[in-house]
Write an enzyme that holds these catalytic residues in place. Structure first.
Site, PDB file in Angstrom:
ATOM      1  CG  ASN A   9      -1.831   1.165   1.319  1.00  0.00           C
ATOM      2  OD1 ASN A   9      -1.905   1.962   0.391  1.00  0.00           O
ATOM      3  ND2 ASN A   9      -2.542   1.299   2.434  1.00  0.00           N
ATOM      4  CD1 TRP A  10       3.684   1.025  -2.860  1.00  0.00           C
ATOM      5  CD2 TRP A  10       3.799   2.255  -4.731  1.00  0.00           C
ATOM      6  NE1 TRP A  10       4.487   0.359  -3.750  1.00  0.00           N
ATOM      7  CE2 TRP A  10       4.570   1.093  -4.914  1.00  0.00           C
ATOM      8  CE3 TRP A  10       3.713   3.180  -5.782  1.00  0.00           C
ATOM      9  CZ2 TRP A  10       5.276   0.837  -6.109  1.00  0.00           C
ATOM     10  CZ3 TRP A  10       4.399   2.921  -6.956  1.00  0.00           C
ATOM     11  CH2 TRP A  10       5.173   1.761  -7.117  1.00  0.00           C
ATOM     12  CE  LYS A  11      -0.584   3.283   4.630  1.00  0.00           C
ATOM     13  NZ  LYS A  11      -0.602   3.434   6.078  1.00  0.00           N
ATOM     14  CG  HIS A  97      -6.334   1.962   4.758  1.00  0.00           C
ATOM     15  ND1 HIS A  97      -5.983   2.909   5.700  1.00  0.00           N
ATOM     16  CD2 HIS A  97      -5.281   1.100   4.676  1.00  0.00           C
ATOM     17  CE1 HIS A  97      -4.769   2.629   6.156  1.00  0.00           C
ATOM     18  NE2 HIS A  97      -4.320   1.537   5.556  1.00  0.00           N
ATOM     19  CD  GLU A  99      -3.567   5.554   6.434  1.00  0.00           C
ATOM     20  OE1 GLU A  99      -3.457   5.599   5.199  1.00  0.00           O
ATOM     21  OE2 GLU A  99      -2.690   5.052   7.182  1.00  0.00           O
ATOM     22  CD  GLU A 169      -4.062  -2.315   7.064  1.00  0.00           C
ATOM     23  OE1 GLU A 169      -2.946  -2.536   6.620  1.00  0.00           O
ATOM     24  OE2 GLU A 169      -4.710  -1.281   6.820  1.00  0.00           O
ATOM     25  N   GLY A 175       1.783   2.249  10.897  1.00  0.00           N
ATOM     26  CA  GLY A 175       2.768   3.334  10.807  1.00  0.00           C
ATOM     27  C   GLY A 175       3.390   3.712  12.138  1.00  0.00           C
ATOM     28  CB  SER A 215       4.431  -1.853  12.165  1.00  0.00           C
ATOM     29  OG  SER A 215       4.032  -0.517  12.414  1.00  0.00           O
TER      30      SER A 215
HETATM   31  P1  PGA Z   1       2.243   0.285   7.751  1.00  0.00           P
HETATM   32  O1  PGA Z   1       0.820   0.535   7.032  1.00  0.00           O
HETATM   33  O2  PGA Z   1       2.792  -1.004   7.191  1.00  0.00           O
HETATM   34  O3  PGA Z   1       3.077   1.483   7.389  1.00  0.00           O
HETATM   35  O4  PGA Z   1       1.974   0.179   9.222  1.00  0.00           O
HETATM   36  C1  PGA Z   1      -0.064  -0.524   6.781  1.00  0.00           C
HETATM   37  C2  PGA Z   1      -1.319   0.006   6.124  1.00  0.00           C
HETATM   38  O5  PGA Z   1      -1.842   1.040   6.558  1.00  0.00           O
HETATM   39  O6  PGA Z   1      -1.836  -0.591   5.159  1.00  0.00           O
END
Ligand code: PGA
Length: 254
Positions: A9-11, A97, A99, A169, A175, A215
């Site tokens: 997931n490059w976001k 997600h 976010e 998640e 993160g 993470s």
């Molecule tokens: P992360 O993000 O690996 O940086 O914790 C995972 C995600 O939000 O898909």
């Protein structure tokens, strides 16, 4: 065996040139992937066509969008439809997600619509669920996740949910460098599968790939993926580093 998946997931990261360099470095690696293994790259919208063209030539490699519109088409400035994704042969879309839920107010009702519209257009959802720290601290995470699954997915038929992909998640692990332990991941993944089997039966629940996210990195992927109900990972930060993500792909169960 159900699919084992390393999903990047490059976001909202990388320029096109940086993204191409990252993808080219990963694709230059020899993976020896099993028939049930996949790598999926959820890249920003402007790069989807380019990245789709790069991955399409590689067996077991696919692209995903990070979101899609809840509507079919029309006057929705700035949105991207599932039909558009399908028209450039994007196979997957991340839906729900944390976010998106938190910063863009995507409610369960909106997410259920997005799941439907993706399926109608032959784009496979990667449906995310996860609890915030406050819920984990009161040990009510099982109920929280069950509610997210029911609201987002339980309207689907057994045929629609067979071979589905869910990503668990925990928000406190995204993160933050704070990973759930492999035991915590297994416990929740087993719970998710149990919840799915109450509705769809054990045989269907057994076909659903449940990815862990939060993470994940090269150093912890193999241990987490080794758990029986963990079918790979959804990876943010570490997916931006070629050597990290190639190692994560290589950590998938055969
Ligand atoms: P992360 O993000 O690996 O940086 O914790 C995972 C995600 O939000 O898909």
């Amino acid at each position: 065996m159900r699919k084992q998946i390393a999903a990047a997931n490059w976001k909202m990261n990388l320029t096109l040139a940086q993204g191409e360099k990252l993808m080219d470095e990963i694709l230059a690696t020899t993976f020896n992937m099993g028939a049930n293994q996949q790598a999926i790259f959820a890249v920003p919208f402007p790069y989807l066509l380019t990245m789709q063209q790069k991955t399409v030539t590689q067996k077991n490699f696919f692209c995903a969008a990070q979101n899609c519109a809840a509507q079919k088409s029309g006057a929705y400035t700035g949105e991207t439809s599932a039909e558009m994704l399908n028209s450039i042969r994007v196979e997957y879309v991340i839906i729900g997600h944390s976010e998106r839920r938190e910063y863009y107010n995507e409610t369960d009702t909106i997410l259920a619509k997005k799941v439907n519209i993706a399926l109608e257009n032959n784009v496979k959802p990667i449906f995310c669920c996860g609890e915030p720290l406050a819920i984990r601290e009161t040990e009510t995470q099982n109920v929280h996740i069950e509610e997210q699954l029911k609201a987002g997915l339980f309207h689907l038929s057994a045929a629609q949910i067979e071979n589905f992909i869910i990503a668990y998640e925990p928000i406190w692990a995204i993160g933050t460098g704070r990973t759930a332990s492999s035991a915590q991941a297994q416990e929740m993944h087993a719970h998710i599968r149990a919840v799915l089997s109450t509705k769809y039966g054990a045989a269907i629940a057994d076909t659903i790939s449940i990815l862990y996210g939060g993470s994940v990195k090269a150093a912890n992927a193999a241990e987490i993926f080794a758990e029986p109900d963990v079918d790979g990972g959804l990876v943010g930060g570490a997916s931006l580093i070629p050597v990290e993500f190639t190692s994560i792909i290589q950590s998938l169960k055969k």
